[in-house]
Scaffold this motif. Structure first.
Motif, short mmCIF file in Angstrom:
data_model
loop_
_atom_site.label_atom_id
_atom_site.label_comp_id
_atom_site.label_asym_id
_atom_site.label_seq_id
_atom_site.Cartn_x
_atom_site.Cartn_y
_atom_site.Cartn_z
N ARG A 16 34.86 49.83 46.49
CA ARG A 16 35.57 49.64 45.23
C ARG A 16 34.79 48.78 44.24
O ARG A 16 35.20 48.64 43.11
CB ARG A 16 36.93 48.96 45.48
N ILE A 17 33.72 48.13 44.68
CA ILE A 17 33.04 47.16 43.82
C ILE A 17 32.15 47.88 42.82
O ILE A 17 31.22 48.60 43.19
CB ILE A 17 32.20 46.18 44.66
N TYR A 18 32.43 47.70 41.52
CA TYR A 18 31.60 48.26 40.46
C TYR A 18 30.69 47.21 39.83
O TYR A 18 29.75 47.56 39.13
CB TYR A 18 32.48 48.88 39.37
N LYS A 19 31.00 45.94 40.06
CA LYS A 19 30.20 44.86 39.46
C LYS A 19 28.77 44.94 39.99
O LYS A 19 28.54 45.19 41.16
CB LYS A 19 30.82 43.51 39.80
N SER A 68 34.75 40.96 44.46
CA SER A 68 33.53 41.64 44.01
C SER A 68 32.33 40.70 44.14
O SER A 68 31.73 40.31 43.15
CB SER A 68 33.68 42.11 42.55
N THR A 125 28.74 40.19 44.74
CA THR A 125 27.55 41.03 44.69
C THR A 125 26.25 40.25 44.80
O THR A 125 25.19 40.85 44.96
CB THR A 125 27.52 41.82 43.36
#
Length: 631
Positions: A344-347, A414, A416
């Motif tokens: 789900r992480i878009y960062k 998130s 990253t």
């Protein structure tokens, strides 16, 4: 582009004077579409030529030339066109990392979706400065020049043109360039009238979208580079851009593009199963067709829509919206999930500071000298009132020191960058609470993230209390009070957990997906899967391993007790040992189950030493046969 096709004269549209064309433009607008199957520098295509979707490449309206010529049955005789020369095709292949660096870092950067067209145009203009004039094949939709055409599966009409690549002034996006018919006159349709081509170009001030021109071979290195830049732009619009992007807010558009690049490569290399990618392809094709159908229907409505027209318009819009919603659902990468969890992480990752400095962030309402007395004199310290502010300020290599208190931070979902988050004092005094309105509590895709001396309290999030999407996450001396699923380690990710306590999970305390890695040392995992007590067959117990390919698990000095199900559950497809079962047909069910478990343990990279497993409702280690893999 080297094959010549002959068309009957009745297929050609009749040229009209500029005055008549101006009048016709008000009532006969249409949209150029490019149905050619894109072929890219690496020779790859997302879809086969036979099943290629219609791709809207240009939104500029084109006038239909339908006026008859009363003076002649045959408006013109066409001089036979020569064969088109070969366009430049690069033999360079691009990896996933190279495309991410190009599109996410160089082209998109911090742009929003609504600024993507401008970013692509700037990228192209940057290269156009190297060579102003060159020759190319202009490819346009057959419907621009032909009517009632049925010449096989003609993907485009091509004409050789000279290009003045100085962008046309005063033109809105997409970027357009000036062109003129080149000598010798050449086309892929041998009897295409030059007069007709000139008429179409004249109506548009001899300018066409730059993505509709394809430089030919032998024009020199500068033009070859321009051709590659144009291919990158076409790749973006064909595979990465979606029509709905600029209609929705997205704080991390470059991160979304990165996920779509991953989706493209997963389809290409077969990571996503063929049947699923085929369904996705057909849905995308149907969506584009419905969108084009809606656009054409709207252009035919004159003035205020009649009730019947309004109903039909809403019907088409509803059909398109339903397909759009389904595509969004799949493009969230659920189509590659092996259960309820998916990335789900878009960062995107920040990396280290340009200065190379490492900062220690202190989270406390008030900072005193006692808080920093143990830090070295050269430590760079930044104080924050909230955990969210500290995480937003972090770069790779930073450490966040959290003093006793209760904290909420959406940014935990998130992670990253490679950071360490550690509590100061007793772990029960530093409490992190989840936000019930978010799917994730703690989720990581960084190379190395460490959480130390903390208590995580889950409330309402639907995913695991901790989800390791990729990279490695270390949990050290933490308490995890679950309300949903426990710790989930997705395919290819790694977990190191030491001196931790997990309790209360509805499913397994630790769930390992195929191909994941976990090392568990001196942990206590208890009272998990209790919410699933009514489903004794599906109880996942303390630790759940999904095989094919096998995860790797190392267990040392753990205490796994009072879980509903097995202490360690090995979940395999129910047909894994079907062949041997059919051959043996033994009467001893218990013996067969023991044999299956033995075979599974032999195949797994499983190290179990000095662990204490007790009071689990179904036993210490067991095999659960179930079709868990998506079909």
């Amino acid at each position: 582009t080297t094959d010549l096709i002959f068309a009957s004269k009745e297929h050609f549209k009749i040229p009209v004077s500029s005055e008549m064309a101006h009048e016709k433009a008000q009532s006969h607008d249409s949209t150029i579409t490019n149905s050619e199957v894109p072929s890219y520098d690496d020779g790859s295509t997302l879809f086969s030529a036979a099943d290629a979707p219609q791709i809207v490449r240009n939104k500029v309206p084109m006038r239909r030339k339908l006026a008859p010529n009363p003076d002649s049955e045959e408006p013109f005789d066409a001089k036979e066109a020569q064969v088109l020369p070969q366009i430049f095709i690069s033999n360079k292949t691009y990896t996933y990392d190279e495309r991410v660096a190009l599109f996410c870092d160089h082209i998109i950067g911090q742009c929003s979706a609504e600024d993507a067209d401008e970013a692509i145009s700037f990228y192209i203009i940057e290269k156009l400065a190297s060579k102003r004039y060159w020759t190319a094949v202009w490819k346009t939709s057959p419907e621009v020049l032909l009517v009632n055409c049925d010449i096989g599966d003609l993907p485009f009409v091509g004409v050789l043109v000279d290009v003045n690549c100085t962008p046309c002034e005063g033109k809105s996006l997409p970027l357009r360039v000036s062109v003129s018919v080149a000598e010798p006159y050449s086309s892929n349709i041998a009897n295409l009238p030059r007069e007709l081509v000139e008429d179409v170009l004249r109506e548009h001030d001899y300018s066409v979208p730059i993505l509709d021109v394809y430089p030919i071979q032998g024009m020199g290195a500068d033009v070859d580079n321009i051709a590659e830049y144009l291919e990158h732009a076409r790749f973006f619009y064909d595979f990465l851009w979606r029509d709905w992007d600029d209609e929705e807010e997205c704080d991390e558009y470059a991160g979304l593009i990165e996920k779509r690049i991953q989706l493209y490569y997963d389809i290409q290399d077969g990571t996503i199963p063929g049947p699923i990618s085929e369904r996705y392809r057909k849905t995308l094709e149907e969506y584009r067709s419905k969108r084009l159908d809606l656009t054409k229907f709207q252009t035919k409505i004159r003035g205020e829509a009649l009730p019947g027209e309004a109903v039909e318009c809403w019907k088409k819009y509803y059909e398109m919206s339903m397909l759009c919603g389904l595509l969004k659902f799949w493009e969230d990468l659920r189509l590659r999930s092996h259960g309820p969890f998916y990335p789900r992480i878009y960062k995107r990752r920040k990396g280290q500071r340009t200065s190379g400095r490492i900062v220690t962030h202190i989270v406390a309402q008030i900072m005193t000298t006692d808080m920093i007395k143990n830090f070295s004199a050269d430590t760079l310290i930044q104080q924050h009132d909230s955990l969210s502010a500290a995480l937003d300020s972090c770069f790779s290599g930073d450490t966040v020191v959290v003093f006793p208190g209760e904290y909420h931070a959406v940014a935990l979902a998130s992670l990253t960058d490679d950071i360490t988050i550690k509590g100061e004092g007793e772990r029960k005094e530093v409490l992190f609470y989840s936000d019930p309105s978010h799917d994730n509590f703690v989720a990581s895709k960084a190379s190395k993230v460490m959480l130390m001396n903390l208590t995580l309290v889950q409330h309402g999030t639907c995913d695991g209390i901790v989800v390791v999407e990729s990279g490695q996450l270390t949990l050290d001396n933490c308490v995890l009070k679950c309300q949903g699923t426990g710790v989930c380690v997705l395919t290819g990710a790694s977990l190191v957990m030491k001196n931790c306590e997990i309790s209360g999970a509805k499913g397994a305390g630790v769930e390992l997906y195929p191909g994941s890695i976990a090392e568990l040392h001196r942990n206590e995992i208890h009272h998990c899967s209790n919410q699933l007590a009514k489903d004794s067959k599906g109880s996942q117990g303390g630790i759940n391993l999904k095989v094919l390919p096998q995860p790797q698990l190392k267990l040392t000095d753990n205490h796994i007790h009072d879980n509903h199900g097995y202490g360690v559950t090995i979940l395999v497809p129910d047909n894994l040992y079907k062949a041997s079962e059919d051959l043996e047909q033994t009467a001893s069910g218990d013996k067969n189950e023991t044999d299956y478990l033995s075979k599974a343990l032999q195949k797994l990279s499983l190290e179990i030493t000095t662990n204490k497993l007790e009071s689990n409702t179904k036993g210490d280690i067991g095999l659960l046969r179930k079709m868990w893999v998506n079909s």
